[in-house]
Motif scaffolding. Sequence first.
Motif, mmCIF file in Angstrom:
data_model
loop_
_atom_site.group_PDB
_atom_site.id
_atom_site.type_symbol
_atom_site.label_atom_id
_atom_site.label_comp_id
_atom_site.label_asym_id
_atom_site.label_seq_id
_atom_site.Cartn_x
_atom_site.Cartn_y
_atom_site.Cartn_z
ATOM 1 N N HIS A 55 -36.947 -9.636 1.135
ATOM 2 C CA HIS A 55 -36.706 -8.246 0.701
ATOM 3 C C HIS A 55 -37.855 -7.671 -0.120
ATOM 4 O O HIS A 55 -37.693 -6.666 -0.780
ATOM 5 C CB HIS A 55 -35.399 -8.175 -0.088
ATOM 6 C CG HIS A 55 -34.224 -8.546 0.745
ATOM 7 N ND1 HIS A 55 -33.660 -7.685 1.663
ATOM 8 C CD2 HIS A 55 -33.543 -9.712 0.848
ATOM 9 C CE1 HIS A 55 -32.654 -8.298 2.276
ATOM 10 N NE2 HIS A 55 -32.561 -9.538 1.795
ATOM 11 N N ASP A 56 -39.018 -8.326 -0.053
ATOM 12 C CA ASP A 56 -40.124 -7.853 -0.887
ATOM 13 C C ASP A 56 -41.140 -7.010 -0.124
ATOM 14 O O ASP A 56 -42.134 -6.581 -0.682
ATOM 15 C CB ASP A 56 -40.845 -9.056 -1.520
ATOM 16 C CG ASP A 56 -41.315 -10.042 -0.462
ATOM 17 O OD1 ASP A 56 -40.817 -9.942 0.691
ATOM 18 O OD2 ASP A 56 -42.154 -10.885 -0.775
ATOM 19 N N ALA A 57 -40.935 -6.778 1.173
ATOM 20 C CA ALA A 57 -41.901 -5.998 1.952
ATOM 21 C C ALA A 57 -41.186 -4.955 2.807
ATOM 22 O O ALA A 57 -39.969 -5.019 2.969
ATOM 23 C CB ALA A 57 -42.711 -6.929 2.839
ATOM 24 N N PHE A 58 -42.019 -4.029 3.369
ATOM 25 C CA PHE A 58 -41.457 -2.993 4.242
ATOM 26 C C PHE A 58 -41.019 -3.631 5.570
ATOM 27 O O PHE A 58 -41.772 -4.394 6.167
ATOM 28 C CB PHE A 58 -42.529 -1.931 4.511
ATOM 29 C CG PHE A 58 -42.000 -0.724 5.211
ATOM 30 C CD1 PHE A 58 -41.509 0.360 4.495
ATOM 31 C CD2 PHE A 58 -41.987 -0.659 6.603
ATOM 32 C CE1 PHE A 58 -41.021 1.471 5.151
ATOM 33 C CE2 PHE A 58 -41.481 0.447 7.253
ATOM 34 C CZ PHE A 58 -41.003 1.523 6.531
ATOM 35 N N ASP A 59 -39.815 -3.342 6.040
ATOM 36 C CA ASP A 59 -39.296 -3.949 7.267
ATOM 37 C C ASP A 59 -39.766 -3.149 8.489
ATOM 38 O O ASP A 59 -39.038 -2.314 9.023
ATOM 39 C CB ASP A 59 -37.762 -4.004 7.236
ATOM 40 C CG ASP A 59 -37.275 -4.939 6.135
ATOM 41 O OD1 ASP A 59 -38.047 -5.817 5.743
ATOM 42 O OD2 ASP A 59 -36.127 -4.753 5.705
ATOM 43 N N SER A 60 -40.993 -3.446 8.909
ATOM 44 C CA SER A 60 -41.593 -2.663 10.000
ATOM 45 C C SER A 60 -40.868 -2.824 11.320
ATOM 46 O O SER A 60 -40.618 -1.830 12.027
ATOM 47 C CB SER A 60 -43.046 -3.084 10.200
ATOM 48 O OG SER A 60 -43.839 -2.451 9.255
#
Lengths: 133, 275
Positions: free
Chosen positions: A21-26
């Motif tokens: 949950h620490d990055a953008f879910d591209s």
Amino acid sequence: MWGITAVVGAYLVFFLITAPHDAFDSIPTGITSLTLLIYSIFYLFERMNDPSSLYLFSSPVFWIVVAIIIYSAGTFFPFIYAKNNMEEADFKKIYDLIHDTLYIVKNVIFSFAIMIKTKPERKYAGKTISKKR
Amino acid sequence: MILLQVQSTTQPILLFGTMGMLALAIGLIVFIIFHQRRVIRYQSQLQEMEEEQQKILLNASIRWQEEERQRIAADLHDDAGPLLATARLYLNENLVHQDINTQLQSIYNAKQIIDDTIQLIRNISHSLMPPTLKNFGLESAVNDLFQKISGSGVVNASSRFHDYRQRLRPEQELLIFRVIQELVNNILKHSGSSFIHVTQNYNEDKFFIRLHHDGRGITQADFERLNKSALGLGLKNIQSRAKVLQAKIEFERDPSETYFKVTLEVPIEDYEMSN
């Protein structure tokens, strides 16, 4: 169509459970955009072939679908690249420019769609269509 | 500007990809809007043409009714009126003062005239609703009509009904008979043909009447052209009757170009072949 919904839904649920949950879910965002695009285009072509819906652009649903198409098409590439490039300042600027502009455009079209009143249907050349605006 | 600041390889792809996707999306929406506008314009034209056609058919129908009324009025006024007036002359008040032989002669003459008047009125009535059609059906009425035409010796008219085991509704029979009558009338007036042949079939809930003749005829294109023009009152009557029957009518020339064919296709769902 239901198959696409089921597969995309299952993938999104799986991604929601397993992804960090620490990055953008591209990928899920890109898939969501593509699915929305496919559904919207399918909807428009279905309505085009329906003889009862002649005055398509007098329908609020048409404008909502147009807003979704413009937003999904315009934000597809920014979303795809966001995961790996969000940290770069230049990318962030372009991302914000594209996303914010399209977000405003989408909301303006949504507002327009909400303000359109559905016209009562009438018989026309043997078919039922909305009254001409 | 932000565009000038783009340096990495990702950002041109991002910009051009986004612009491409937006162009495609906007192009699609514009295409749909223009397509819809074209469909609307086409529908409007179609509606105008339908209204125009309805107007022509309605005018033709009114004209035909007026002509029919005038014909009946003329028959009654010119034939029945003088006959009854003559009969009245024979039966005037002076009759009682005359001798018995003159009285009997006058009564006999008046009776003859009244008989003629009855026959005349019967003929008018028969022209409005043929008794053969009413009592014996379409096949007998067509045969009766064709016997009269063949009797003249000029045209050989014949008919063959293959699947007419059950009568249609009276109004359907009358309309079909009127269409045949009008077609035959046109053939006799304009075609100069030596034979007229009518066949009847029933297939897949459709009642077919096919009329062949070897004279000068018209094709579907001629029929549609005449229907839209001020000419061809009889053809417009055929068209309006076909419309009431929800039938299709087709005028064609056979490939060998030896005869013309007219097909009337009437949808009849409750027709029972077994009866």
